[in-house]
Scaffold this active site. Structure first.
Site, PDB file in Angstrom:
ATOM      1  N   LYS B 181       0.806  -1.052  -0.064  1.00  0.00           N
ATOM      2  CA  LYS B 181       0.128  -0.046  -0.082  1.00  0.00           C
ATOM      3  C   LYS B 181       0.974   1.319   0.098  1.00  0.00           C
ATOM      4  O   LYS B 181       1.486   1.607   0.984  1.00  0.00           O
ATOM      5  CB  LYS B 181      -1.058   0.133   1.171  1.00  0.00           C
ATOM      6  N   GLU B 255      10.443   0.377  10.416  1.00  0.00           N
ATOM      7  CA  GLU B 255      11.345   1.563  10.074  1.00  0.00           C
ATOM      8  C   GLU B 255      10.650   2.818  10.423  1.00  0.00           C
ATOM      9  O   GLU B 255       9.766   3.376   9.719  1.00  0.00           O
ATOM     10  CB  GLU B 255      11.894   1.404   8.574  1.00  0.00           C
ATOM     11  N   CYS B 289      13.212  10.487   7.479  1.00  0.00           N
ATOM     12  CA  CYS B 289      13.418   9.927   8.835  1.00  0.00           C
ATOM     13  C   CYS B 289      14.619   9.903   9.552  1.00  0.00           C
ATOM     14  O   CYS B 289      14.780   9.978  10.896  1.00  0.00           O
ATOM     15  CB  CYS B 289      12.786   8.328   9.089  1.00  0.00           C
ATOM     16  N   GLU B 386      10.167  14.827  16.056  1.00  0.00           N
ATOM     17  CA  GLU B 386      10.390  14.906  14.615  1.00  0.00           C
ATOM     18  C   GLU B 386       9.638  15.879  13.874  1.00  0.00           C
ATOM     19  O   GLU B 386       8.281  15.703  14.088  1.00  0.00           O
ATOM     20  CB  GLU B 386       9.819  13.242  14.243  1.00  0.00           C
TER      21      GLU B 386
END
Lengths: 287, 475
Positions: B181, B255, B289, B386
């Site tokens: 997806k 991840e 990331c 983040e």
């Protein structure tokens, strides 16, 4: 000599290299396979579990920073100490598991040999699992396995010594530290093993052993933010999924090992791999 | 600053179609979910309408993947699987310019990055893993390691094609079949990859690609006939998935997010470090990331470095992603832009000093000028959370021990950087920083041969290298 009253041992926890009673003051009776009283074991509490995690975290920099050669010698020393207490362990395993002396003897021998097997791995893991990465560019890139951190181990319920050694040795071989919940009903060989560990040059806190109710202690370890990985081997079936859900709160590595694992078989690397992180380092090449 | 004439790539190269459909069992079919309109974040114009999967479609895709696994893919010799995967690598190379332009249109990233990083690295991942398909017995997982079955994979919007490659290539090489997806805002390059997979003549059902929103991802990972789940995305969603999979036998790799420390010592070559810092945080608009979002500078050189950094960042060109001179493209979505703005406001509110490049921004589209915060303390949100945008937080340190303590003061652990001319210090730092990738005197380097993945709450499992195969083998 038959008149002599023997000196019975007080079985306690093993936390940070010391042997405290449970802070809760609780204990529970341990019986042999026929139901005869053997001893009272400390019934570890949430607070004991947190103390053990604290001790394991404190021990982590030193143990993970020790040379692999040094860790290998310490694990080998554990085998040496265990060998010296072989008769005692045969008696305890026989009482705990209800197996004949001959069978107990082979289980203890296998447990000793397992320490030797893992002792030999400490300084080979990086060569077998690490790599120089042939990247497409002017860089030197290498990957090394590093210990995950503090590992909570729910030791097997049946195999009181060989199973315990088989789940603890791979954790510490690579530099992790461990908080172990022993077999609930067969905890005495584990406590005696802690006496071996305490006299094997293993720094305090590298292995911490809690006796008590697995289902009571395990949830606190599964949700503890300073625990990095969880081994479910000895977890009661009814709480395994709950423990995994708790572990997800801080993205713990969970080893879904089954209680049915046959510990008499020669192990492979999977239990070592379960508690390793791969670190990749890059540096440019040039003049 | 030099003036540059615009040098845009032609959007015609992308061969945009008005409609895209999902790819199931070897065919492009209409999904029965609510169609989505994918937007060019640089112009806010609709690029195409994309049909999405419904929950029933997820089931169809998983069934197709299961059939393909049982009937063909798991029985095929590795040497034959390899040739299919090599074909995919070659087809990506052949259609690389088209893919690069399409990726920049749909994602907003500068064409120089999609052209030079995303697309070639995607091809490299297929090429590398193709070679493993018939060599798995040499990978250190026993004499005959087996695949897991059907892999359900959910990928993010920051590297749409590259993440698809990272996921699909090792899965196929190890003998699994795939239902993937793509992210809601960036489905197009994955669907062109589906065309490539069709051109490569892969057996139907080996790879299925089903666009949709988060609920479709959740349905996919929960599907009882999925054996393996791989997710790249936020730590928040990663935790939800790990909870969802509790008590199952599905193998999981995650991840997730990061808040990487990029540590600059006083002996570092500062001009070189500045380039690395800029690459670390402004590459891909900071939608990375492993971005070097926390700069830790040794106090004695902090003022000098910050001055050089501001001068360099002032020269970054922000604008049209298709312009070959563009350094920083569009923020991927309005939602992400809002999140960045909110965190930047929190930084100002908590007392950090904000500096933002005075570069001109386009009138339309989602853009955010490169921003550097100094006087940041560890407790501030901009030092802990983040941001996933072109925003750098600068902290200082005095001793190497303090640098290590600050670098590791995070629940994340994806990447880290260190800048110093002293080799022994590099290795000392690399050993102590708890992160899955440590870039020394460089940053943001990726290669299929080099394992990538996080410590702690940045996830578990690795992608790339021999180590990465473990995620797709029953070992």
């Amino acid at each position: 000599m038959s008149d002599r009253i023997s000196v019975a041992k007080t079985y306690k926890l093993y936390i940070g290299g010391a042997f405290p009673r449970s802070e809760s003051g609780r204990s529970y009776p341990v019986t042999d396979h026929k139901g005869a009283f053997l001893a009272n074991a400390a019934q570890g509490s949430r607070k004991d579990a947190r103390d053990a995690v604290g001790a394991a975290r404190k021990a982590f920099p030193g143990w993970s920073g020790a040379t692999a050669y040094n860790r290998g010698q310490v694990l080998y020393r554990v085998a040496e100490m265990l060998e010296g207490r072989r008769e005692q362990f045969i008696a305890e395993v026989s009482a705990a598991e209800g197996v004949p002396a001959k069978k107990a003897q082979s289980l203890v021998d296998a447990a000793i040999d397992r320490w030797v097997w893992y002792a030999g791995w400490t300084d080979k893991i990086a060569s077998v699992l690490g790599a120089a990465n042939p990247v497409a560019g002017p860089y030197f890139s290498f990957s090394t396995p590093e210990p995950t951190g503090v590992v909570a181990v729910l030791a097997p319920q049946q195999s009181s010594l060989l199973g315990l050694v088989s789940v603890v040795a791979p954790v510490i071989a690579s530099g992790n530290t461990a908080v172990v919940v022993t077999s609930q009903d067969r905890p005495l060989p584990a406590i005696t093993l802690s006496e071996v560990l305490a006299t094997s040059d293993l720094p305090g806190g590298v292995v911490n052993l809690l006796t008590g109710r697995t289902a009571e202690i395990a949830p606190w370890l599964a949700s503890h933010a300073d625990v990095n990985a969880l081994d479910l081997t000895g977890a009661p079936e009814s709480i395994r999924a709950d423990l995994e859900r708790s572990a997800a709160g801080t993205v713990k590595r969970v080893l879904r090992a089954r209680p049915s694992e046959d510990f008499t078989r020669e192990p492979d690397l999977s239990r070592i791999r379960a508690y390793l992180e791969t670190k990749t380092v890059w540096h440019p090449m040039g003049v | 600053m030099w003036e540059y004439a615009p040098a845009p790539e032609s959007r015609d190269i992308a061969n945009l179609k008005p409609n895209y459909r999902m790819f199931v069992d070897g065919q492009f079919v209409e999904g029965t979910g609510e169609p989505l309109k994918t937007v060019n974040p640089a112009t806010e114009e609709v690029l195409a309408e994309v049909s999405t999967a419904s929950k029933e479609d997820v089931d169809k895709a998983v069934k197709a993947a299961r059939r393909a696994y049982d009937r063909t893919w798991s029985k095929m010799p590795g040497s034959e699987r390899a040739k299919y995967i090599y074909r995919i690598a070659r087809l990506i190379q052949e259609r690389s310019r088209e893919l690069a332009v399409l990726e920049s249109l749909d994602n907003g990233k500068p064409i120089k990055e999609s052209r030079d990083v995303d697309v070639p690295t995607a091809a490299a991942h297929f090429f590398y893993h193709a070679g493993w398909a018939d060599k798995l017995s040499y990978a250190g997982y026993g004499p005959d390691p087996k695949p897991l079955g059907v892999a359900g994979q959910v990928i993010p919007w920051n590297f749409p094609l590259l993440m698809a490659a990272w996921k699909i290539a090792p899965a196929l090489a190890c003998g699994n079949t795939v239902v993937l997806k793509p992210a809601e805002t960036t489905p197009l390059s994955a669907l062109v990859l589906a065309e490539i997979i069709q051109q490569a003549d892969l057996p139907p059902g080996v790879v299925n690609i089903i666009p949709g929103a988060g609920d479709i991802g959740a349905t996919l990972v929960e599907h009882p006939d999925v054996n393996k789940v791989a997710f790249t995305g936020s730590t928040e969603v990663g935790k939800i998935i790990q909870r969802q999979l509790a008590g199952t036998s599905k193998k999981l790799t995650l991840e997730l997010g990061g808040k990487a420390a990029n540590v600059v010592f006083d002996d570092a070559p500062l001009d070189q470090a500045v380039e690395g810092i800029v690459n670390g945080i402004f590459f891909n608009q900071g939608h990375v990331c492993c971005a070097g979002s926390r700069l830790l500078v040794q106090e004695s050189v902090a003022d000098e470095l910050l001055e050089k950094l501001r001068v360099r960042v002032s020269t970054l060109r922000v604008g049209d992603p298709l312009d070959k001179n563009t350094d920083v493209g569009a923020i991927n979505s309005r939602e992400q832009l809002t999140k960045i703005q909110e965190l930047v406001e929190s930084g100002e509110g908590e007392g950090a000093s904000r500096w933002t490049s005075a570069c001109p921004l386009p009138d339309k589209g989602f853009f955010f000028a490169p921003t550097v915060f100094s006087n940041v303390s560890q407790a501030m949100r901009i030092a802990r959370e983040e941001i996933f945008g072109p925003v750098l937080s600068v902290l200082t340190f005095r001793t190497p021990d303090e640098a290590v303590a600050k670098a590791n003061n995070t629940p994340y652990g994806l990447s880290a950087g260190v800048w110093t001319e002293k080799g022994s210090r590099i290795l000392w730092m690399a050993q102590r920083m708890r992160a899955g990738v440590v870039w020394s005197n460089t940053f943001n380097r990726f290669d299929p041969t080099a394992p990538f993945g996080g410590y702690q709450e940045s996830g578990f499992g690795r992608e790339g290298g021999r180590t990465g195969l473990e995620a797709y083998l029953d070992v």
